[in-house]
Scaffold this motif. Structure first.
Motif, PDB file in Angstrom:
ATOM      1  N   GLY A 152       0.812  -1.211   0.000  1.00  6.97           N
ATOM      2  CA  GLY A 152       0.000   0.000   0.000  1.00  6.97           C
ATOM      3  C   GLY A 152       0.844   1.259   0.000  1.00  6.97           C
ATOM      4  O   GLY A 152       0.565   2.213  -0.736  1.00  6.97           O
ATOM      5  N   THR A 153       1.900   1.266   0.800  1.00  2.98           N
ATOM      6  CA  THR A 153       2.784   2.429   0.833  1.00  2.98           C
ATOM      7  C   THR A 153       3.534   2.582  -0.484  1.00  2.98           C
ATOM      8  O   THR A 153       3.734   3.699  -0.973  1.00  2.98           O
ATOM      9  N   ALA A 154       3.957   1.467  -1.090  1.00  8.89           N
ATOM     10  CA  ALA A 154       4.643   1.531  -2.378  1.00  8.89           C
ATOM     11  C   ALA A 154       3.735   2.134  -3.441  1.00  8.89           C
ATOM     12  O   ALA A 154       4.177   2.975  -4.250  1.00  8.89           O
ATOM     13  N   GLU A 155       2.472   1.762  -3.456  1.00  6.88           N
ATOM     14  CA  GLU A 155       1.531   2.329  -4.425  1.00  6.88           C
ATOM     15  C   GLU A 155       1.310   3.810  -4.167  1.00  6.88           C
ATOM     16  O   GLU A 155       1.256   4.617  -5.102  1.00  6.88           O
ATOM     17  N   ALA A 156       1.222   4.195  -2.876  1.00  4.34           N
ATOM     18  CA  ALA A 156       1.036   5.613  -2.555  1.00  4.34           C
ATOM     19  C   ALA A 156       2.242   6.442  -2.972  1.00  4.34           C
ATOM     20  O   ALA A 156       2.102   7.574  -3.448  1.00  4.34           O
ATOM     21  N   VAL A 157       3.442   5.894  -2.825  1.00  3.06           N
ATOM     22  CA  VAL A 157       4.655   6.607  -3.232  1.00  3.06           C
ATOM     23  C   VAL A 157       4.682   6.805  -4.737  1.00  3.06           C
ATOM     24  O   VAL A 157       5.003   7.892  -5.238  1.00  3.06           O
ATOM     25  N   VAL A 158       4.347   5.769  -5.486  1.00  7.08           N
ATOM     26  CA  VAL A 158       4.338   5.873  -6.945  1.00  7.08           C
ATOM     27  C   VAL A 158       3.332   6.929  -7.404  1.00  7.08           C
ATOM     28  O   VAL A 158       3.632   7.765  -8.279  1.00  7.08           O
ATOM     29  N   GLU A 159       2.146   6.933  -6.812  1.00  6.77           N
ATOM     30  CA  GLU A 159       1.134   7.912  -7.197  1.00  6.77           C
ATOM     31  C   GLU A 159       1.584   9.336  -6.872  1.00  6.77           C
ATOM     32  O   GLU A 159       1.374  10.260  -7.666  1.00  6.77           O
ATOM     33  N   ALA A 160       2.213   9.525  -5.698  1.00  8.74           N
ATOM     34  CA  ALA A 160       2.649  10.870  -5.320  1.00  8.74           C
ATOM     35  C   ALA A 160       3.764  11.370  -6.232  1.00  8.74           C
ATOM     36  O   ALA A 160       3.784  12.546  -6.629  1.00  8.74           O
ATOM     37  N   ILE A 161       4.712  10.490  -6.590  1.00  7.92           N
ATOM     38  CA  ILE A 161       5.805  10.899  -7.472  1.00  7.92           C
ATOM     39  C   ILE A 161       5.294  11.212  -8.866  1.00  7.92           C
ATOM     40  O   ILE A 161       5.675  12.222  -9.480  1.00  7.92           O
ATOM     41  N   ASP A 162       4.434  10.375  -9.403  1.00  6.91           N
ATOM     42  CA  ASP A 162       3.893  10.626 -10.743  1.00  6.91           C
ATOM     43  C   ASP A 162       3.064  11.903 -10.775  1.00  6.91           C
ATOM     44  O   ASP A 162       3.058  12.633 -11.776  1.00  6.91           O
TER      45      ASP A 162
END
Length: 378
Positions: free
Chosen positions: A209-219
């Motif tokens: 879940g945190t990995a997905e949130a990081v990807v969304e925030a960076i993109d």
């Protein structure tokens, strides 16, 4: 018929409604955003431990006892021979102001030759105190047995002590201390930030879940396709080429706000101290617990039997022991399920158990399926 006011209805219904409202409010509170630099590290950018062996001189008679630490005299003999001073074989050196020490340090990432780092010095032999000592030039090596720094200097010990006529008082530790900026870097570690187009980020804790949130925030901040999650820990970034552009890119990445996924419920138990720490995700179900403590008290008294005068007998001391066993009541207590950490703590406190007993209770609750959390014993 006059309707009954709402607040005068059944107390149980009122309490149920209040608890439901509080639970919904707690669930409605958004998770706090954190900067990305608090959640991840750049793959390959890391510190490296260093270690060395050396001599501490100038001690005030509190050095190693050479009869018990022969390696101290061997090291001193080798050092003197390198300085052009030869010691005759078989010479017994009575050293009181010299101690063998281990020197440790951490080489930070991107350290360059000429920079200084702090070192920690610890006694290796029978030295009673390193206070006031001076560390002689000591090479510090890495895991590859290469020298990366040279340490030397006067040590700072955050303690004090005194002894006289068999009495002793001591504050803090006297056998270890630090030398601020006590080592000079002699060799740099190759940087992992090359001209490769990909930069890897590693989450401090694996979580999809945190990995997905990081990807969304960076993109969202840098453009679609900038970040790709390879698994629950590693995230690949497409970074620009050139040192200046790459540094600017990573600086912006580190300051992006990310809302991490909720941590899994976990209870950490320190088996040595009995400390129990649980996070806010811990929940407990309705259960009944009975726990009683057993204490054994042994009291020993020494009685002296004195013979009569001129009887020729001897005085005899005979110990007498009394043993008592006390068992506290272990009535069955009902622990209600909790929707928050405060409810869990309140339910466990109702048992009246001490921290050591609480460890056993938590393990039993986990085995019975009433504790919704992972137990970790350290």
């Amino acid at each position: 018929m006059t309707p009954t006011p709402f607040f005068r209805r059944s107390g149980r219904r009122w309490n149920t409604l209040v608890c439901s409202i509080l639970f919904c409010c707690a669930c409605a509170v958004p998770a706090q955003a954190e900067r990305l630099k608090e959640l991840v590290s750049i793959q390959g950018v890391r510190d490296n431990p260093l270690i060395g062996y050396g001599l501490m001189v100038g001690l005030d008679g509190s050095g190693d006892q050479t009869t018990q630490t022969p390696f101290t005299t061997q090291t001193l003999t080798n050092m003197l021979s390198q300085l052009g001073i030869s010691v005759a074989a078989g010479t017994t050196m009575q050293l009181k102001n010299v101690a063998a020490v281990m020197v440790t340090a951490t080489l930070p990432s991107f350290a360059r030759p000429g920079q200084t780092i702090d070192v920690t010095v610890s006694s290796l032999g029978t030295s009673k105190s390193l206070r006031g000592g001076t560390l002689l030039m000591t090479p510090l090596k890495g895991a590859d047995n290469m020298v990366y720094a040279i340490a030397q200097g006067n040590m700072v010990v955050g303690g004090a002590g005194a002894s006289a006529n068999g009495s002793k008082v001591q504050i803090n530790q006297l056998n270890s201390g630090r030398i601020p900026a006590g080592a000079i870097v002699e060799r740099a570690v190759a940087s992992a930030l090359t001209d490769d187009a990909n930069v890897m980020l590693e989450l401090n804790e694996s979580d999809f879940g945190t990995a997905e949130a990081v990807v969304e925030a960076i993109d969202r901040a840098m453009g679609d396709g900038t970040a790709t999650a390879l698994d629950a820990r590693v995230i690949r970034l497409i970074a620009p080429g050139g040192p200046r552009a790459r540094v600017s890119f990573l600086a912006r990445i580190e300051n992006i706000d990310v809302i991490p996924a909720l941590a899994s419920a976990k209870v950490v138990i320190n088996a040595r101290t009995g400390s129990v720490v649980m996070n806010q995700a811990v929940r407990i179900q309705d259960c009944a617990v009975a726990h009683g403590s057993l204490s054994v008290v042994i009291t020993t008294k020494t009685e002296v039997s004195q013979p009569n005068a001129f009887s020729g007998g001897t005085t005899v001391a005979s110990p007498t022991s009394q043993i008592s066993v006390n068992q506290a009541g272990g009535a069955l207590q009902v622990v209600r399920k909790g929707a928050s950490l405060a409810d869990v703590v309140k339910g466990l406190n109702s048992l009246g158990a001490n921290p050591q007993d609480l460890v056993s209770i938590l393990q039993a609750l986990k085995a019975a399926g009433a504790l919704r959390a992972e137990l970790e014993i350290i």
